[in-house]
Every structure is written in structure tokens, then in C-alpha cells.
Design a protein around this motif. Sequence first.
Motif, PDB file in Angstrom:
ATOM      1  N   GLN A 102       0.813  -1.214   0.000  1.00  0.00           N
ATOM      2  CA  GLN A 102       0.000   0.000   0.000  1.00  0.00           C
ATOM      3  C   GLN A 102       0.849   1.269   0.000  1.00  0.00           C
ATOM      4  OE1 GLN A 102      -3.805   0.081   2.140  1.00  0.00           O
ATOM      5  NE2 GLN A 102      -3.041   1.860   3.266  1.00  0.00           N
ATOM      6  N   PRO A 103       1.865   1.395   0.874  1.00  0.00           N
ATOM      7  CA  PRO A 103       2.708   2.604   0.821  1.00  0.00           C
ATOM      8  C   PRO A 103       3.439   2.764  -0.508  1.00  0.00           C
ATOM      9  CG  PRO A 103       3.020   1.451   2.896  1.00  0.00           C
ATOM     10  CD  PRO A 103       2.198   0.550   2.036  1.00  0.00           C
ATOM     11  N   LEU A 104       3.927   1.651  -1.079  1.00  0.00           N
ATOM     12  CA  LEU A 104       4.617   1.740  -2.364  1.00  0.00           C
ATOM     13  C   LEU A 104       3.678   2.202  -3.470  1.00  0.00           C
ATOM     14  CD1 LEU A 104       6.978  -1.383  -2.510  1.00  0.00           C
ATOM     15  CD2 LEU A 104       7.626   1.035  -2.353  1.00  0.00           C
ATOM     16  N   CYS A 105       2.463   1.657  -3.467  1.00  0.00           N
ATOM     17  CA  CYS A 105       1.488   2.028  -4.494  1.00  0.00           C
ATOM     18  C   CYS A 105       1.107   3.495  -4.391  1.00  0.00           C
ATOM     19  CB  CYS A 105       0.243   1.143  -4.366  1.00  0.00           C
ATOM     20  SG  CYS A 105      -1.083   1.564  -5.524  1.00  0.00           S
ATOM     21  N   ILE A 106       0.846   3.959  -3.185  1.00  0.00           N
ATOM     22  CA  ILE A 106       0.460   5.358  -3.000  1.00  0.00           C
ATOM     23  C   ILE A 106       1.612   6.284  -3.356  1.00  0.00           C
ATOM     24  CG2 ILE A 106      -0.133   7.056  -1.237  1.00  0.00           C
ATOM     25  CD1 ILE A 106      -1.921   5.001   0.055  1.00  0.00           C
ATOM     26  N   ALA A 107       2.852   5.897  -2.989  1.00  0.00           N
ATOM     27  CA  ALA A 107       4.007   6.726  -3.303  1.00  0.00           C
ATOM     28  C   ALA A 107       4.250   6.797  -4.810  1.00  0.00           C
ATOM     29  CB  ALA A 107       5.246   6.182  -2.602  1.00  0.00           C
ATOM     30  N   ALA A 108       4.038   5.686  -5.514  1.00  0.00           N
ATOM     31  CA  ALA A 108       4.334   5.633  -6.945  1.00  0.00           C
ATOM     32  C   ALA A 108       3.197   6.171  -7.810  1.00  0.00           C
ATOM     33  CB  ALA A 108       4.651   4.192  -7.357  1.00  0.00           C
ATOM     34  N   LEU A 109       1.950   5.827  -7.461  1.00  0.00           N
ATOM     35  CA  LEU A 109       0.811   6.161  -8.311  1.00  0.00           C
ATOM     36  C   LEU A 109      -0.077   7.257  -7.724  1.00  0.00           C
ATOM     37  CD1 LEU A 109       1.705   3.328  -9.418  1.00  0.00           C
ATOM     38  CD2 LEU A 109      -0.690   2.897  -9.913  1.00  0.00           C
ATOM     39  N   ASN A 110       0.127   7.602  -6.450  1.00  0.00           N
ATOM     40  CA  ASN A 110      -0.729   8.575  -5.759  1.00  0.00           C
ATOM     41  C   ASN A 110      -2.206   8.248  -5.948  1.00  0.00           C
ATOM     42  OD1 ASN A 110      -1.152  10.875  -4.120  1.00  0.00           O
ATOM     43  ND2 ASN A 110      -1.590  12.128  -5.914  1.00  0.00           N
ATOM     44  N   THR A 111      -2.505   6.965  -5.855  1.00  0.00           N
ATOM     45  CA  THR A 111      -3.877   6.473  -6.005  1.00  0.00           C
ATOM     46  C   THR A 111      -4.054   5.310  -5.035  1.00  0.00           C
ATOM     47  OG1 THR A 111      -3.772   7.015  -8.372  1.00  0.00           O
ATOM     48  CG2 THR A 111      -5.604   5.647  -7.657  1.00  0.00           C
ATOM     49  N   PRO A 112      -5.141   5.276  -4.246  1.00  0.00           N
ATOM     50  CA  PRO A 112      -5.352   4.170  -3.297  1.00  0.00           C
ATOM     51  C   PRO A 112      -5.379   2.823  -4.002  1.00  0.00           C
ATOM     52  CG  PRO A 112      -6.883   5.971  -2.876  1.00  0.00           C
ATOM     53  CD  PRO A 112      -6.213   6.286  -4.178  1.00  0.00           C
ATOM     54  N   ILE A 113      -4.966   1.769  -3.300  1.00  0.00           N
ATOM     55  CA  ILE A 113      -4.801   0.467  -3.952  1.00  0.00           C
ATOM     56  C   ILE A 113      -6.111  -0.084  -4.509  1.00  0.00           C
ATOM     57  CG2 ILE A 113      -2.758  -0.160  -2.624  1.00  0.00           C
ATOM     58  CD1 ILE A 113      -4.525  -1.957  -0.902  1.00  0.00           C
ATOM     59  N   HIS A 114      -7.254   0.279  -3.925  1.00  0.00           N
ATOM     60  CA  HIS A 114      -8.521  -0.251  -4.444  1.00  0.00           C
ATOM     61  C   HIS A 114      -8.945   0.438  -5.740  1.00  0.00           C
ATOM     62  CE1 HIS A 114      -9.833   3.237  -2.052  1.00  0.00           C
ATOM     63  NE2 HIS A 114     -10.867   3.299  -2.875  1.00  0.00           N
ATOM     64  N   ARG A 115      -8.245   1.552  -6.113  1.00  0.00           N
ATOM     65  CA  ARG A 115      -8.554   2.258  -7.361  1.00  0.00           C
ATOM     66  C   ARG A 115      -7.377   2.287  -8.324  1.00  0.00           C
ATOM     67  NH1 ARG A 115      -9.523   7.812  -6.789  1.00  0.00           N
ATOM     68  NH2 ARG A 115     -10.663   7.693  -8.758  1.00  0.00           N
TER      69      ARG A 115
END
Length: 438
Positions: A164-177
Amino acid sequence: MKYAVIGAGWAGCSAAVELAKRGHQVHLFEAARTLGGRARQVSSHDLMLDNGQHILLGAYKATLALLSTLGINQKTTLLRLPLQMCYPPDSGGMEFIAPKLPAPWHVAVALLKASGLTRADKMALMRFSSTARWMGWQLNNDCSVAELLHRYDQTDNLTRLMWQPLCIAALNTPIHRASAQVFLNVLKDSLGAKRAASDMLIARTDLTSLLPQPAAQFIEAQGGQVHLGCAVHSIEKNTEWQLNFQQTQANFDGVVIATSAEVASNLLAPLNMAEHIPTFEYEPITTCYLKYATDIKLARPFLALVERPEHSAWGQFVFDRGQIEGEKAGGIAAQAGLFAVVVSTSQQAIEHGHAELAFNCAKQLAVDLMRPELAVPEWSQVITEKRATFACTPGLVRPANQLPVSGLVLAGDYTESSYPATLESAVQSGVLAANLLM
């Protein structure tokens, strides 16, 4: 040829440098007074901060190549750290640091030595990495990151502390979206490549000084011109491309539109090409600067934080700007004691205002680091980029750089790319746009 580049963010600067490097006459137009777009310097409390804290990766080939073209000494301007995800001790997090070993052994050994992860967590991560490599990091059909993680039995603890932190840091989008395919693209070029590609690079200077300002100097040294505070009102096609300003106009052989998607759409509307750019959803990023005494430091240049919205603990990462900047000859770092707390996808966090967010971030640091003095900083400065990035959702269609008319192209992190809205995708798009124009 005489070319115009509209917008002096990282995409516009890279396009202008590419054109100038090939011997063309370049005019770079920027409506603001500061170069850099959404990655720029901000002056506050006699310090030069950034409008947002960024991490680059060793995989950012286009950005690093551009810095080399500009003669930037990367060893002195960038702090290079091994891939890591380290939380404060006893905060409920983990510690994962990649050693200097060839890929993929650097990740395997880091995982073996990682603390805060159970055996089930580690087995899940190894299983995911092996499967992703076997698939070539490609999905037949895009889905959300949350769905991808569920499909490959990633544990709740591993998801909370790493994915989750990696996804938000890379894509700036919550993992469910967030788009699983774009997330895999980032992982492929970092975890799935050589060890150096996974290194984390943090600018020791402000972002404008790192790249946009040297780019402007390069353009002018090649005979081009940089125009700040100069907004382009409209574009017309006559025998040449005409740019219209408030009180004058100028003609060019070709034009790169390197503005935001909305401004680009407005410029293209009179040319009946606005439909080339879709409507995007956007996600904000907020950076909370907290200033303490100069002798206060973190254990590392940056740490991950356990996000707990139910307790108004919104911070996901904290950066020690003093450590990152490094000590200056004959004295301490100008930013010693300055921490930058990053809150990606920060819409909910800023609902009650910047002052409350600063209070909550300071409280979060005091609790997680077990240092009560951090609850009361000397001063704070909160900066929100409300449209920091587009929401990187599954199957998102992004516009091509090439427009359906000769001599006019797009550049920007929102254009067609395998990457999310990052500095690297902006630079890549600028280089591509310049080459399409030529």
C-alpha cells in the motif's frame, strides 16, 4: 527551425533542452514566475523548500540522462540510498533494506533479514515476485492493485506495510482504485531490473535548482530564450504557428504544448482538437514541513510511517531535510532540523485545514518516534498540490503526444506512457514530443 515550448515544468524543460541540443532556436514560455511546474521551489521562513517532496529512482533513465546533458553532478546533487522500507522502531512497522548485491539477490537477502514481517509475509512476497517475473510483469486484463494482491494471496500485514505505501508513493492512487498494470510497470523497472535501478534518489537541493534552472541556462547558452510570467492565450495556424499573448504575438515553425491537461485542452479547443485530451480525475499530495532545533535528527534520511486515519495520523513518509542536504563546509546544513511529512491522496487529511493537519503530523511523529518534543515544532508550513497527479486507474486512456496536425505536439506526465504521473514520465514525454516535432 524556430520552436516554441509552452510550459516550463519538467516536461517542457526536457522538450526545450532536446530541441536546443539539436541546434534549433527555442523559446520556452512559462505563465508563472518560477520554473518547474508541479515540482518547483517555494520560499518559506528564509528557506528554499519544494512544493512537494519527491523520490526519484535509479530506473529513471530519461531524467538521469537529462541531468547528464545539463552537466549536473549527480553525486553532489542527489542522495542515493538503497531500496528500503524502514519504519520507526516499535511503531508496528518493518525494516527492509536492500544490500549491495546483484539483482535479484539484493531483494532476496533484504527479505531474509527483514524485521517486522512474519514467515507468511515473506513467503507471500517471494511468491508474488516470482510470479510477476514469470508473467513478464504483464496482465492480460488490467485490474486494481488490491485485486492483484488478493489474487496472489498477499497477507494483510505485507499489504499494509509495503504494497500500500509503495502504491500510494508511486501512483498517488489508493490500492482499491490504482492500476495494477502501471504498478507492475514501476516494479519491473525497479525490483525487476539491475540493483542500481531500485536505488532511491533524493534531491539535496530544491527541485527548481536541480533541473529546470540548469535547463533554462542550457537553452539560453544555445541561443534560445526563456520567458517567465508570459502566458500564451491562444494558438493559431497560418503559414506558421502563431502564439498570441496579452499584447503581442509571435510565429514559430512548431509548438510543444507542455502545460497541464486542462490548459492544453483550452489551447486546442479553437483548433477543434480539445477532444484529443480526456477528462481526468485528480489526486492531491500534501507536504507538511515541521521545523525543530538544528540538533534534532531522524535515525535515517527518511522513514515510512504507519498511516492511521482513525487517529488522524495521516503521514506516510517523513524526510529529514537536514540529513538529505548534508552539512555545508564550515557549518551545519541550512535545513537542519527540518522534517517533511508526506501525505499522498490527501483529500481527507486536509478537510479540516492546514493548521490541524500540521498539528496531527507533529503529534504522529511524537508518538511513532517516541519523542514528545516533536509534538511542538518551532514552525510549520503545509503545501498542498490539489491536482498533483491524475488518478491512475485501471484501463485509463491517456492521449498520444502526436496531435492530428503537423508541427504541434503534446508533452506532460498525463500523456501516453507505461508510467504513472512521475518526474520520469514527464521527462520521457518531453523528449518524445521534441523528437516527434523534429
